[in-house]
Design a protein around this motif. Structure first.
Motif, PDB file in Angstrom:
ATOM      1  N   GLY A 216       0.812  -1.198   0.000  1.00  0.00           N
ATOM      2  CA  GLY A 216       0.000   0.000   0.000  1.00  0.00           C
ATOM      3  C   GLY A 216       0.850   1.253   0.000  1.00  0.00           C
ATOM      4  O   GLY A 216       2.080   1.190  -0.047  1.00  0.00           O
ATOM      5  N   TYR A 217       0.188   2.392   0.063  1.00  0.00           N
ATOM      6  CA  TYR A 217       0.936   3.655   0.100  1.00  0.00           C
ATOM      7  C   TYR A 217       0.050   4.747   0.685  1.00  0.00           C
ATOM      8  O   TYR A 217      -1.178   4.611   0.775  1.00  0.00           O
ATOM      9  CB  TYR A 217       1.441   4.046  -1.288  1.00  0.00           C
ATOM     10  CG  TYR A 217       0.353   4.367  -2.294  1.00  0.00           C
ATOM     11  CD1 TYR A 217      -0.117   5.674  -2.448  1.00  0.00           C
ATOM     12  CD2 TYR A 217      -0.213   3.373  -3.087  1.00  0.00           C
ATOM     13  CE1 TYR A 217      -1.113   5.975  -3.363  1.00  0.00           C
ATOM     14  CE2 TYR A 217      -1.208   3.664  -4.009  1.00  0.00           C
ATOM     15  CZ  TYR A 217      -1.656   4.969  -4.138  1.00  0.00           C
ATOM     16  OH  TYR A 217      -2.639   5.259  -5.038  1.00  0.00           O
ATOM     17  N   THR A 218       0.677   5.842   1.044  1.00  0.00           N
ATOM     18  CA  THR A 218      -0.015   7.002   1.573  1.00  0.00           C
ATOM     19  C   THR A 218       0.872   8.223   1.370  1.00  0.00           C
ATOM     20  O   THR A 218       1.964   8.110   0.801  1.00  0.00           O
ATOM     21  CB  THR A 218      -0.366   6.807   3.064  1.00  0.00           C
ATOM     22  OG1 THR A 218      -1.204   7.884   3.516  1.00  0.00           O
ATOM     23  CG2 THR A 218       0.883   6.741   3.943  1.00  0.00           C
ATOM     24  N   SER A 219       0.436   9.360   1.842  1.00  0.00           N
ATOM     25  CA  SER A 219       1.276  10.557   1.866  1.00  0.00           C
ATOM     26  C   SER A 219       1.874  10.701   3.261  1.00  0.00           C
ATOM     27  O   SER A 219       1.469  10.025   4.209  1.00  0.00           O
ATOM     28  CB  SER A 219       0.445  11.795   1.532  1.00  0.00           C
ATOM     29  OG  SER A 219      -0.509  12.040   2.568  1.00  0.00           O
ATOM     30  N   TRP A 220       2.814  11.621   3.397  1.00  0.00           N
ATOM     31  CA  TRP A 220       3.338  11.900   4.741  1.00  0.00           C
ATOM     32  C   TRP A 220       2.207  12.395   5.641  1.00  0.00           C
ATOM     33  O   TRP A 220       2.145  12.052   6.826  1.00  0.00           O
ATOM     34  CB  TRP A 220       4.449  12.943   4.667  1.00  0.00           C
ATOM     35  CG  TRP A 220       5.740  12.425   4.110  1.00  0.00           C
ATOM     36  CD1 TRP A 220       6.329  12.793   2.939  1.00  0.00           C
ATOM     37  CD2 TRP A 220       6.612  11.440   4.694  1.00  0.00           C
ATOM     38  NE1 TRP A 220       7.498  12.092   2.754  1.00  0.00           N
ATOM     39  CE2 TRP A 220       7.693  11.267   3.811  1.00  0.00           C
ATOM     40  CE3 TRP A 220       6.562  10.693   5.868  1.00  0.00           C
ATOM     41  CZ2 TRP A 220       8.738  10.377   4.075  1.00  0.00           C
ATOM     42  CZ3 TRP A 220       7.593   9.798   6.130  1.00  0.00           C
ATOM     43  CH2 TRP A 220       8.661   9.643   5.240  1.00  0.00           C
ATOM     44  N   HIS A 221       1.307  13.169   5.090  1.00  0.00           N
ATOM     45  CA  HIS A 221       0.163  13.633   5.869  1.00  0.00           C
ATOM     46  C   HIS A 221      -0.707  12.457   6.299  1.00  0.00           C
ATOM     47  O   HIS A 221      -1.121  12.357   7.472  1.00  0.00           O
ATOM     48  CB  HIS A 221      -0.666  14.636   5.047  1.00  0.00           C
ATOM     49  CG  HIS A 221      -1.921  15.071   5.731  1.00  0.00           C
ATOM     50  ND1 HIS A 221      -3.144  14.460   5.493  1.00  0.00           N
ATOM     51  CD2 HIS A 221      -2.157  16.034   6.666  1.00  0.00           C
ATOM     52  CE1 HIS A 221      -4.068  15.025   6.239  1.00  0.00           C
ATOM     53  NE2 HIS A 221      -3.499  15.995   6.954  1.00  0.00           N
ATOM     54  N   GLY A 222      -0.983  11.555   5.378  1.00  0.00           N
ATOM     55  CA  GLY A 222      -1.783  10.380   5.709  1.00  0.00           C
ATOM     56  C   GLY A 222      -1.117   9.504   6.755  1.00  0.00           C
ATOM     57  O   GLY A 222      -1.781   8.943   7.641  1.00  0.00           O
TER      58      GLY A 222
END
Length: 301
Positions: A216-222
């Protein structure tokens, strides 16, 4: 059959700290930190390896100060490029295997898909360039090797994004985190356990580069929001101090609002299909890994 002799570097780093107890369940580990072995000293490295005569060299040690590397390129290259070259040359001379760790920063982050191992590299700064030079040096040395590229490493131990976010949310009245960089937060524990699995099943003459990240992946904010959400779930049970910034109050900001000396890849996603294809391994989703780390008894004391 006697346990394999393992030489492990960088034991005070996140990955090295996670590797030491896990590798010790399989082999006899000699683990050294920078005080015991200066990785910018070629003679010291060669002397150490020749004295230990390891069957496996595991090298998580690295110069990881991305911004500082811009003003210390010689030191970054000494540790990230020259030291791996020397270790790999000594491994080749001994007939030993070598595991070396690299980074998503070897890519420029401009692709619109997860990067595969065969995609063109193009580091944006000194840190990424020095790590790429280390990859090439290990490949050219002739030892049987695995180069494991990972990303956004964190864990219960050491200085990392997880600890920073918790500290800032306890201390500040507001918190803004970059939301236009994406990648896979990767647990140092999962890196270590997967490394052991690879070593145990590494029976044939197979060398190469593999992408090793949580799924999976996300942003630094997420990622920051997920950390604080987990904190809020565990806070009462653990007796942790209240947060001044809740998970719902973390602001999303653009990279341009948080300038740094070194440019970061916008897209740090690494495709893990080859690791699954060749080894049958795929790491857990990053959210699952995060909760496992947050539930570590030693986290936050």
């Amino acid at each position: 059959m006697s346990p394999p002799r393992i030489f492990l570097t960088g034991i005070h780093g996140q990955v090295g700290h996670a590797l030491q107890p896990i590798l010790s369940t399989w082999g006899t580990v000699t683990a050294l930190d920078r005080a015991a072995l200066d990785l910018s000293d070629e003679a010291a490295i060669r002397k150490t390896v020749r004295a230990l005569r390891p069957e496996v060299i595991v090298n998580p040690a690295a110069y990881t100060a991305v911004d500082k590397a811009e003003s210390e390129p010689d030191l970054a290259y000494a540790i990230n490029a020259e030291a791996p070259r020397i270790l790999a040359e000594e491994a080749a001379a001994l007939g030993a295997r070598m595991v070396h760790y690299s980074t998503d920063y070897v890519f420029d982050g401009r692709a619109n898909k997860p990067y595969r191992e065969t995609d063109m590299t193009n580091p944006l700064g000194v840190y990424g360039a020095s790590k790429l030079a280390g990859e090439k040096a290990v490949q050219q040395a002739g030892a049987q090797h695995l180069i494991l590229r990972t990303s956004w490493v964190y864990g219960a131990y050491g200085k990392n994004f997880l600890h920073t976010i918790i500290r800032l949310a306890r201390e500040r009245d507001s918190l803004g985190i970059v939301s236009d960089q994406i990648g896979a937060p990767t647990s140092s524990h999962d890196i270590a356990t997967t490394t052991l699995t690879l070593l145990k099943t590494w029976q044939q003459q197979r060398s190469g580069i593999y992408h090793l990240t949580n799924s999976g992946y996300t942003s630094w904010h997420g990622f920051a929001v997920a950390i604080l959400q987990a904190y809020e779930v565990l806070q009462t049970e653990r007796g942790w101090q209240p947060l001044r910034v809740s998970s719902e109050a973390v602001r999303a900001i653009a990279t341009a609002e948080y300038p740094t000396p070194a440019a970061r890849p916008t897209n740090s996603r690494l495709d893990g299909d080859l690791l699954e294809q060749d080894w049958g391994l795929r790491l857990p989703d990053w959210r699952q890994a995060l909760m496992q780390v947050m539930e570590t008894p030693a986290l936050l004391g």
